[in-house]
Scaffold this motif. Structure first.
Motif, PDB file in Angstrom:
ATOM      1  N   ASN A 106       0.651  -0.856   0.260  1.00 52.17           N
ATOM      2  CA  ASN A 106      -0.176   0.029  -0.488  1.00 52.17           C
ATOM      3  C   ASN A 106       1.335   1.262   0.710  1.00 52.17           C
ATOM      4  OD1 ASN A 106       0.599  -1.264   2.772  1.00 52.17           O
ATOM      5  ND2 ASN A 106       0.161   0.555   3.308  1.00 52.17           N
ATOM      6  N   GLY A 107       0.766   2.164  -1.117  1.00 53.49           N
ATOM      7  CA  GLY A 107       2.074   3.272  -0.981  1.00 53.49           C
ATOM      8  C   GLY A 107       3.499   2.910  -1.539  1.00 53.49           C
ATOM      9  N   PHE A 108       4.182   3.243  -0.987  1.00 50.05           N
ATOM     10  CA  PHE A 108       5.587   3.902  -0.678  1.00 50.05           C
ATOM     11  C   PHE A 108       6.202   2.211  -0.449  1.00 50.05           C
ATOM     12  CE2 PHE A 108       4.790   8.383  -0.778  1.00 50.05           C
ATOM     13  CZ  PHE A 108       5.379   8.924  -2.353  1.00 50.05           C
ATOM     14  N   ALA A 109       6.944   1.617  -1.404  1.00 53.78           N
ATOM     15  CA  ALA A 109       7.374   0.313  -1.106  1.00 53.78           C
ATOM     16  C   ALA A 109       9.417   0.888  -1.796  1.00 53.78           C
ATOM     17  CB  ALA A 109       6.771  -0.743  -1.596  1.00 53.78           C
ATOM     18  N   LEU A 131       7.267   2.238  -6.059  1.00 54.39           N
ATOM     19  CA  LEU A 131       8.457   1.484  -5.340  1.00 54.39           C
ATOM     20  C   LEU A 131       9.766   1.414  -6.416  1.00 54.39           C
ATOM     21  CD1 LEU A 131       5.472  -0.248  -7.084  1.00 54.39           C
ATOM     22  CD2 LEU A 131       6.517  -2.340  -5.879  1.00 54.39           C
ATOM     23  N   GLY A 132      10.666   1.360  -5.653  1.00 53.89           N
ATOM     24  CA  GLY A 132      12.386   1.665  -6.138  1.00 53.89           C
ATOM     25  C   GLY A 132      12.858   1.974  -4.893  1.00 53.89           C
ATOM     26  N   ALA A 166      18.019   5.553  -9.532  1.00 50.56           N
ATOM     27  CA  ALA A 166      17.687   5.365  -8.110  1.00 50.56           C
ATOM     28  C   ALA A 166      16.118   5.965  -8.324  1.00 50.56           C
ATOM     29  CB  ALA A 166      17.931   6.795  -7.075  1.00 50.56           C
ATOM     30  N   GLY A 167      15.700   5.122  -9.653  1.00 51.05           N
ATOM     31  CA  GLY A 167      13.558   5.684  -9.638  1.00 51.05           C
ATOM     32  C   GLY A 167      12.851   4.863  -9.023  1.00 51.05           C
ATOM     33  N   MET A 168      11.285   5.367  -9.218  1.00 50.68           N
ATOM     34  CA  MET A 168      10.643   5.090  -8.898  1.00 50.68           C
ATOM     35  C   MET A 168       9.761   4.289 -10.126  1.00 50.68           C
ATOM     36  SD  MET A 168       9.124   6.887  -5.434  1.00 50.68           S
ATOM     37  CE  MET A 168       8.899   8.479  -6.596  1.00 50.68           C
TER      38      MET A 168
END
Length: 260
Positions: A106-109, A131-132, A166-168
């Motif tokens: 859920n959300g940022f990982a 995700l990133g 270093a992207g998402m």
């Protein structure tokens, strides 16, 4: 068991572990890693638990990374110990559990959060997920298995690009890459994970544990996955679950697996 940084609850064969540091976007510090180890270990040993779901509290983040303030002043030796201990306590530990683990992302990982999700047996994401592995933007590399598991899941070239930039990526891109199995709304994330978990729980937990071991063997250096499969296949014939499963099939009834 009471925890400070996580919540753990079993219901109808599913144990849901929630990382509960919303004011820190559920970042992983040493205490949280230790508590997660204890919660996963307890759930894996609980005969009532057939599937484990791990998620983050709130709507913003699964886990937004490691708690950088804990290791910003570490030296070379301390950094190596941090990665080694973390992998042993949590990331490798989760990957090799005999109880299936679903990451409800859920959300940022990010960073350690994506590494935790990748250590789980598979992943389901909400449509707001990002995700990133941004570690190189801090002058370091992923240290909790990210450089190993990401290429296994999405291929070397894509992993190289994601780590080096270093992207998402968003949830739909993660689905396209095969990093997650399903994408759904935030409201439907846990219900979908529970629906999948219930399908898993109807099957033999002993056979599932053997399948996890055999599948993981293919990704271990110096291990012949086919040999492990043969051994685990043979071992299944000595279980009560095999006796029940084959009897139920022949008698045209639903199997009631004892889990032994």
């Amino acid at each position: 068991m009471n925890y400070n940084n996580i919540l753990s609850k079993e219901n109808n064969g599913i144990t849901t572990i929630t990382i509960n540091r919303p004011n820190k976007l559920n970042a992983l510090n040493k205490d949280t890693i230790q508590e997660l180890h204890e919660a996963f270990d307890a759930a894996n040993k609980d005969k009532n638990t057939k599937v484990i779901i791990v998620t983050g509290s709130g709507e913003k983040a699964f886990v937004a990374g490691a708690d950088i303030s804990e290791f910003a002043d570490y030296n070379v030796k301390q950094g190596g110990k941090l990665a080694k201990k973390g992998q042993k306590l949590l990331f490798d530990f989760v990957e090799n559990l005999s109880t299936p683990v679903i990451a409800a992302v859920n959300g940022f990982a990010l960073g350690g959060g994506l590494e935790l999700a990748m250590a789980c047996h598979f992943r389901v994401a909400s449509d707001n997920a990002k995700l990133g592995l941004p570690e190189v933007s801090l002058g370091v590399i992923p240290g909790y298995g990210g450089t190993q598991r990401l290429p296994q899941l999405i291929g070397k070239g894509r992993a190289m690009e994601l780590i080096m930039t270093a992207g998402m990526i968003d949830a739909n891109q993660a689905l396209n890459y095969g990093l997650v199995n399903h994408v759904t709304t935030l409201d439907e994330l846990l219900p979908l994970c529970e629906k999948i978990a219930n399908k898993i729980a109807r099957n033999s937990s002993v056979a599932i544990g053997a399948a996890i071991k055999a599948i993981n063997a293919n990704f271990k250096d110096g291990v012949n996955g086919f040999d492990v499969e043969i051994q685990e296949f043979g071992n299944c014939f000595g279980t009560d679950d095999f006796e029940e499963g084959t009897s139920a099939f022949l008698e045209k009834r639903k199997a009631n697996f004892p889990g032994e």
